[in-house]
Motif scaffolding. Structure first.
Motif, mmCIF file in Angstrom:
data_model
loop_
_atom_site.group_PDB
_atom_site.id
_atom_site.type_symbol
_atom_site.label_atom_id
_atom_site.label_comp_id
_atom_site.label_asym_id
_atom_site.label_seq_id
_atom_site.Cartn_x
_atom_site.Cartn_y
_atom_site.Cartn_z
ATOM 1 N N LEU A 66 -11.816 2.655 6.033
ATOM 2 C CA LEU A 66 -11.538 1.217 5.944
ATOM 3 C C LEU A 66 -10.551 0.846 4.848
ATOM 4 O O LEU A 66 -9.802 -0.133 4.982
ATOM 5 C CB LEU A 66 -12.845 0.439 5.768
ATOM 6 C CG LEU A 66 -12.749 -1.061 6.023
ATOM 7 C CD1 LEU A 66 -12.231 -1.353 7.428
ATOM 8 C CD2 LEU A 66 -14.097 -1.729 5.817
ATOM 9 N N ASP A 67 -10.480 1.598 3.762
ATOM 10 C CA ASP A 67 -9.524 1.243 2.714
ATOM 11 C C ASP A 67 -8.080 1.569 3.084
ATOM 12 O O ASP A 67 -7.163 1.293 2.293
ATOM 13 C CB ASP A 67 -9.904 1.911 1.390
ATOM 14 C CG ASP A 67 -10.637 0.949 0.465
ATOM 15 O OD1 ASP A 67 -11.331 0.046 0.981
ATOM 16 O OD2 ASP A 67 -10.531 1.086 -0.771
ATOM 17 N N MET A 68 -7.852 2.089 4.300
ATOM 18 C CA MET A 68 -6.476 2.203 4.779
ATOM 19 C C MET A 68 -5.840 0.828 4.924
ATOM 20 O O MET A 68 -4.612 0.699 4.806
ATOM 21 C CB MET A 68 -6.427 2.960 6.104
ATOM 22 C CG MET A 68 -6.732 4.439 5.995
ATOM 23 S SD MET A 68 -5.585 5.348 4.924
ATOM 24 C CE MET A 68 -4.058 5.229 5.863
ATOM 25 N N CYS A 69 -6.649 -0.199 5.137
ATOM 26 C CA CYS A 69 -6.111 -1.562 5.209
ATOM 27 C C CYS A 69 -5.553 -1.991 3.848
ATOM 28 O O CYS A 69 -4.446 -2.525 3.746
ATOM 29 C CB CYS A 69 -7.192 -2.536 5.669
ATOM 30 S SG CYS A 69 -7.770 -2.268 7.346
ATOM 31 N N SER A 70 -6.309 -1.749 2.799
ATOM 32 C CA SER A 70 -5.816 -2.062 1.450
ATOM 33 C C SER A 70 -4.629 -1.176 1.079
ATOM 34 O O SER A 70 -3.698 -1.624 0.395
ATOM 35 C CB SER A 70 -6.943 -1.874 0.431
ATOM 36 O OG SER A 70 -8.011 -2.755 0.695
ATOM 37 N N TYR A 71 -4.676 0.064 1.529
ATOM 38 C CA TYR A 71 -3.567 0.978 1.236
ATOM 39 C C TYR A 71 -2.284 0.506 1.916
ATOM 40 O O TYR A 71 -1.188 0.640 1.371
ATOM 41 C CB TYR A 71 -3.951 2.385 1.680
ATOM 42 C CG TYR A 71 -3.060 3.486 1.143
ATOM 43 C CD1 TYR A 71 -2.494 3.405 -0.129
ATOM 44 C CD2 TYR A 71 -2.801 4.618 1.897
ATOM 45 C CE1 TYR A 71 -1.685 4.409 -0.617
ATOM 46 C CE2 TYR A 71 -2.002 5.639 1.414
ATOM 47 C CZ TYR A 71 -1.440 5.527 0.165
ATOM 48 O OH TYR A 71 -0.640 6.526 -0.323
ATOM 49 N N TYR A 72 -2.409 -0.065 3.098
ATOM 50 C CA TYR A 72 -1.253 -0.649 3.770
ATOM 51 C C TYR A 72 -0.653 -1.769 2.914
ATOM 52 O O TYR A 72 0.572 -1.843 2.725
ATOM 53 C CB TYR A 72 -1.653 -1.194 5.141
ATOM 54 C CG TYR A 72 -0.568 -2.006 5.798
ATOM 55 C CD1 TYR A 72 0.514 -1.397 6.428
ATOM 56 C CD2 TYR A 72 -0.608 -3.407 5.779
ATOM 57 C CE1 TYR A 72 1.524 -2.148 7.013
ATOM 58 C CE2 TYR A 72 0.392 -4.160 6.366
ATOM 59 C CZ TYR A 72 1.457 -3.524 6.982
ATOM 60 O OH TYR A 72 2.455 -4.276 7.557
ATOM 61 N N VAL A 73 -1.500 -2.638 2.382
ATOM 62 C CA VAL A 73 -1.019 -3.734 1.547
ATOM 63 C C VAL A 73 -0.255 -3.189 0.340
ATOM 64 O O VAL A 73 0.839 -3.659 0.002
ATOM 65 C CB VAL A 73 -2.196 -4.618 1.083
ATOM 66 C CG1 VAL A 73 -1.732 -5.648 0.058
ATOM 67 C CG2 VAL A 73 -2.833 -5.317 2.278
ATOM 68 N N LEU A 74 -0.830 -2.175 -0.313
ATOM 69 C CA LEU A 74 -0.192 -1.605 -1.498
ATOM 70 C C LEU A 74 1.198 -1.067 -1.164
ATOM 71 O O LEU A 74 2.169 -1.342 -1.877
ATOM 72 C CB LEU A 74 -1.077 -0.502 -2.071
ATOM 73 C CG LEU A 74 -0.655 0.138 -3.402
ATOM 74 C CD1 LEU A 74 -1.881 0.681 -4.126
ATOM 75 C CD2 LEU A 74 0.347 1.272 -3.209
ATOM 76 N N ARG A 75 1.323 -0.319 -0.088
ATOM 77 C CA ARG A 75 2.609 0.294 0.242
ATOM 78 C C ARG A 75 3.589 -0.706 0.855
ATOM 79 O O ARG A 75 4.797 -0.594 0.659
ATOM 80 C CB ARG A 75 2.396 1.489 1.174
ATOM 81 C CG ARG A 75 1.574 2.623 0.556
ATOM 82 C CD ARG A 75 1.528 3.852 1.441
ATOM 83 N NE ARG A 75 2.804 4.562 1.441
ATOM 84 C CZ ARG A 75 3.093 5.594 0.644
ATOM 85 N NH1 ARG A 75 2.200 6.037 -0.235
ATOM 86 N NH2 ARG A 75 4.272 6.186 0.709
ATOM 87 N N ARG A 76 3.062 -1.673 1.587
ATOM 88 C CA ARG A 76 3.955 -2.617 2.285
ATOM 89 C C ARG A 76 4.521 -3.677 1.344
ATOM 90 O O ARG A 76 5.680 -4.103 1.495
ATOM 91 C CB ARG A 76 3.188 -3.298 3.416
ATOM 92 C CG ARG A 76 3.962 -4.377 4.171
ATOM 93 C CD ARG A 76 5.179 -3.799 4.865
ATOM 94 N NE ARG A 76 5.913 -4.803 5.609
ATOM 95 C CZ ARG A 76 6.781 -5.659 5.069
ATOM 96 N NH1 ARG A 76 7.003 -5.641 3.754
ATOM 97 N NH2 ARG A 76 7.416 -6.531 5.816
ATOM 98 N N TYR A 77 3.730 -4.135 0.372
ATOM 99 C CA TYR A 77 4.140 -5.278 -0.434
ATOM 100 C C TYR A 77 4.351 -4.948 -1.906
ATOM 101 O O TYR A 77 4.489 -5.853 -2.724
ATOM 102 C CB TYR A 77 3.094 -6.397 -0.291
ATOM 103 C CG TYR A 77 2.983 -6.884 1.135
ATOM 104 C CD1 TYR A 77 3.984 -7.657 1.709
ATOM 105 C CD2 TYR A 77 1.879 -6.530 1.922
ATOM 106 C CE1 TYR A 77 3.889 -8.085 3.023
ATOM 107 C CE2 TYR A 77 1.780 -6.957 3.237
ATOM 108 C CZ TYR A 77 2.787 -7.729 3.787
ATOM 109 O OH TYR A 77 2.692 -8.143 5.085
ATOM 110 N N HIS A 78 4.417 -3.683 -2.248
ATOM 111 C CA HIS A 78 4.647 -3.306 -3.643
ATOM 112 C C HIS A 78 6.007 -3.858 -4.103
ATOM 113 O O HIS A 78 6.988 -3.802 -3.356
ATOM 114 C CB HIS A 78 4.621 -1.781 -3.782
ATOM 115 C CG HIS A 78 4.484 -1.321 -5.195
ATOM 116 N ND1 HIS A 78 5.544 -1.278 -6.066
ATOM 117 C CD2 HIS A 78 3.398 -0.890 -5.886
ATOM 118 C CE1 HIS A 78 5.119 -0.834 -7.234
ATOM 119 N NE2 HIS A 78 3.821 -0.592 -7.157
ATOM 120 N N PRO A 79 6.069 -4.393 -5.326
ATOM 121 C CA PRO A 79 7.343 -4.989 -5.786
ATOM 122 C C PRO A 79 8.481 -3.991 -5.879
ATOM 123 O O PRO A 79 9.654 -4.405 -5.902
ATOM 124 C CB PRO A 79 6.979 -5.559 -7.167
ATOM 125 C CG PRO A 79 5.698 -4.914 -7.552
ATOM 126 C CD PRO A 79 4.978 -4.616 -6.289
#
Length: 248
Positions: A66-79
């Motif tokens: 389930l934390d693949m969802c959070s991992y997506y956020v980290l990689r997709r929206y990292h500054p």
């Protein structure tokens, strides 16, 4: 190979740490096996999550992916911008399950971040690793994972009841990371998980050199688990704990 226990709680995170997640490193290449709920935060302690090279998902229960969802956020929206896509291996419906859990349409879904692949029937190369998988005994499609590199072999059971496939894929492994969710003596449902003694028996039959028990559920008193496993396997048994680092 270097194995770091990021999370090892069975079925759900507990006060001591997250659900299933394990970092395997060799020759500068970093693989995460499972990304269960709560795992991404502690992963930062052990590695920059942007430096992970690949993810292997044993199956698609929440405590394993389930934390693949959070991992997506980290990689997709990292500054710093979106880093290169990384391979994510799992069962056939992995991309659909990740996007559904996140609440997005599967097309295009997460393809800008993850290169989601289904496990091939034969083994495959992943950086310096040779990876082999075997379908094991669990209510959903679940794979045991065998990683070999530098002349050493690590086998992770995923979630599984005792089965021949697990014994076969664990043959002569240097280290087996086996689940032990059930307690001895309970009226345990069939076809789901293993007890410490069952895990140890499979490891012994496979000729494994060292056994680490993981995925122990918090609502159980697990104080007897180590002694029960050693009665079947011998002294080379440990209980996984968050942050434990093992050389394979």
């Amino acid at each position: 190979m270097k194995l770091t226990i990021v999370g090892c709680a069975g079925s759900y995170p507990n006060a001591a740490g997250p659900a299933s997640s394990y970092l395997v490193e060799h020759d500068g290449y970093r693989v995460v096996m499972d990304m269960g709920n709560g795992a991404l935060g502690p992963l930062h302690t052990h590695v920059d999550p942007l430096a992970v090279d690949a993810v292997l998902l044993s199956h698609l229960h929440a405590d394993h992916f389930l934390d693949m969802c959070s991992y997506y956020v980290l990689r997709r929206y990292h500054p710093a911008g979106i880093p290169p896509r990384i391979p994510v291996y799992g069962p056939p419906d992995t991309h659909e399950r990740m996007t559904s859990a996140y609440g997005m349409a599967p097309d295009p879904g997460m393809v800008d971040v993850f290169d989601v692949r289904t496990y091939p029937e034969s083994g495959f190369a992943l950086g310096p690793f040779r990876v082999q998988v075997a379908r094991v005994y669990h209510p959903v499609t679940t794979y045991a994972l065998r990683l070999s590199a530098g002349g050493k072999t690590l086998v992770f059971s995923g979630d599984s009841a005792p089965c021949d496939a697990l014994t076969e894929i664990a043959q002569d492994a240097d280290l087996a990371l086996f689940e032990a969710s059930y307690r001895e003596g309970d009226d345990n449902p069939v076809g789901l998980h293993m007890t410490p003694r069952e895990s140890a028996g499979i490891a012994a039959a496979a000729g494994v050199r060292r056994l680490v028990l993981t995925h122990m559920v918090t609502w159980h008193d697990n104080s007897a688990a180590l002694a029960q496993a050693r009665s079947e396997f011998g002294a080379a048994v440990d209980l996984a704990t968050p942050g434990m680092v093992l050389e394979v």
